[in-house]
Design a protein around this motif. Structure first.
Motif: not given
Length: 340
Positions: A203-207, A233-235, A248-250, A253-255
């Motif tokens: 869901d885009g939460k910190a962890k 959740i994405t951009d 950088e906010v997606c 993409f971090s995965y």
């Protein structure tokens, strides 16, 4: 004791998710298998099911035993080798409680109240009252570490205060109590700073957090992973496929940065920014990359899940081996303190 010794543990909250894997479990397996130039292991590793620690924030115990087994199955599937690393329940080695009691005499309540991690927990859990056990959980952690004479404690930056409390307790014990030959019982353990790779929640939460329902479990099938990633959740500014994105906010993409190869990550970043890659296709590639890495673990997990009796035997063996080390340490403690 020729090797450096490491003790790490987790609370038994049941099946683990990708955040546990990237944040700790991967590092545990790496330390367990690390060898020096001579080919011998660098570390003796012990892995603790911290069921006593569960009680510091919840009095519910109905699921602890089953959760412990589920968690150990994930550990084994991820590569923890019980022949190399004893795996054991804290509550089955009574010396943890004994050393915790003795250590509690060596530290003041005001020192524990200054623990910044404790203040964060009180805020995050909306606690209006604190038990003695919760206030003293860093003392129990000190007993966990020093009972096995841990030299190194793998932690993130936020856990440094706990290691410092352990060092203070070891120092204070050694100041007051020495073995008959003048030798100190405990070394002061050193923090081993680990740059844990924290995964954002779906869901885009910190962890990732099971309580927030934003996790991918290590036990999820390929289809379950696909379904969960599809809803991630994405951009928020990339509404249509051809809209330029901001990797950088997606979350997705971090995965990719964790589970996709470097060449693919570079291509995804470029195509996302240009608008050539839409979120639907990006998510499909991400789910496939995660499922591919998790596939061997899922297979091993299935094997252990069908042999829970074997998992119980692994625990009993680990507890026997851990108990032998713990009993030896407590003999020295009692000798130094002139007790018993």
């Amino acid at each position: 004791m020729s090797n450096k010794r490491i003790l790490s543990g987790m609370r038994p909250t049941g099946k683990l998710h990708l955040g546990h894997y990237t944040g700790a479990l991967e590092n545990w397996v790496a330390r367990q298998n690390e060898t020096g130039p001579d080919g011998n292991r660098v570390y003796d590793t012990f892995f603790l099911i911290a069921d006593y620690h569960n009680l510091t924030t919840s009095l519910e115990t109905d699921d602890i035993a089953a959760n412990a087994v589920d968690m150990v199955i994930d550990w084994l599937a991820a590569g923890i080798d019980p022949q190399k690393s004893p795996v054991f329940r804290q509550s089955m080695v009574k010396e943890h409680a004994e050393l915790f009691l003795l250590f509690s005499m060596l530290i003041t309540s005001s020192r524990l109240e200054r623990n910044p991690t404790l203040k964060d927990q009180i805020r995050d859990l909306n606690m209006d009252a604190m038990t003695y056990g919760h206030l003293g959980y860093p003392v129990l952690q000190a007993a966990d570490i020093l009972l096995y004479k841990g030299n190194l404690v793998p932690v993130g930056e936020d856990q440094i205060p706990h290691v410092e409390i352990t060092r203070e307790i070891a120092r204070r014990f050694n100041k007051h109590y020495l073995l008959p030959d003048g030798v100190a019982v405990f070394d002061e353990p050193e923090p081993k700073i680990t740059k844990f790779s924290r995964l954002m929640g779906l869901d885009g939460k910190a962890k990732m957090s099971k309580s927030l329902g934003n996790t991918i479990l290590l036990s999820d099938t390929q289809e379950e992973i696909m379904q969960k990633v599809r809803k991630a959740i994405t951009d928020t500014q990339k509404v249509r496929k051809n809209d330029p994105g901001r990797p950088e906010v997606c979350t997705i993409f971090s995965y990719h940065r964790k589970f996709s190869d470097a060449q693919q990550v570079a291509s995804i970043e470029q195509d996302c920014r240009s608008g050539a890659l839409g979120c639907v296709d990006c998510k499909k590639m991400c789910a496939a990359a995660i499922a591919e890495e998790m596939a061997p673990m899922l297979e091993k997990r299935s094997e252990f899940s069908e042999r829970r009796d074997l998992v119980q035997d692994i625990l009993k063996d680990g507890e026997k081996r851990a108990r032998a080390v713990a009993e030896s340490t407590m003999q020295e403690v009692r000798q130094a303190m002139k007790l018993g």
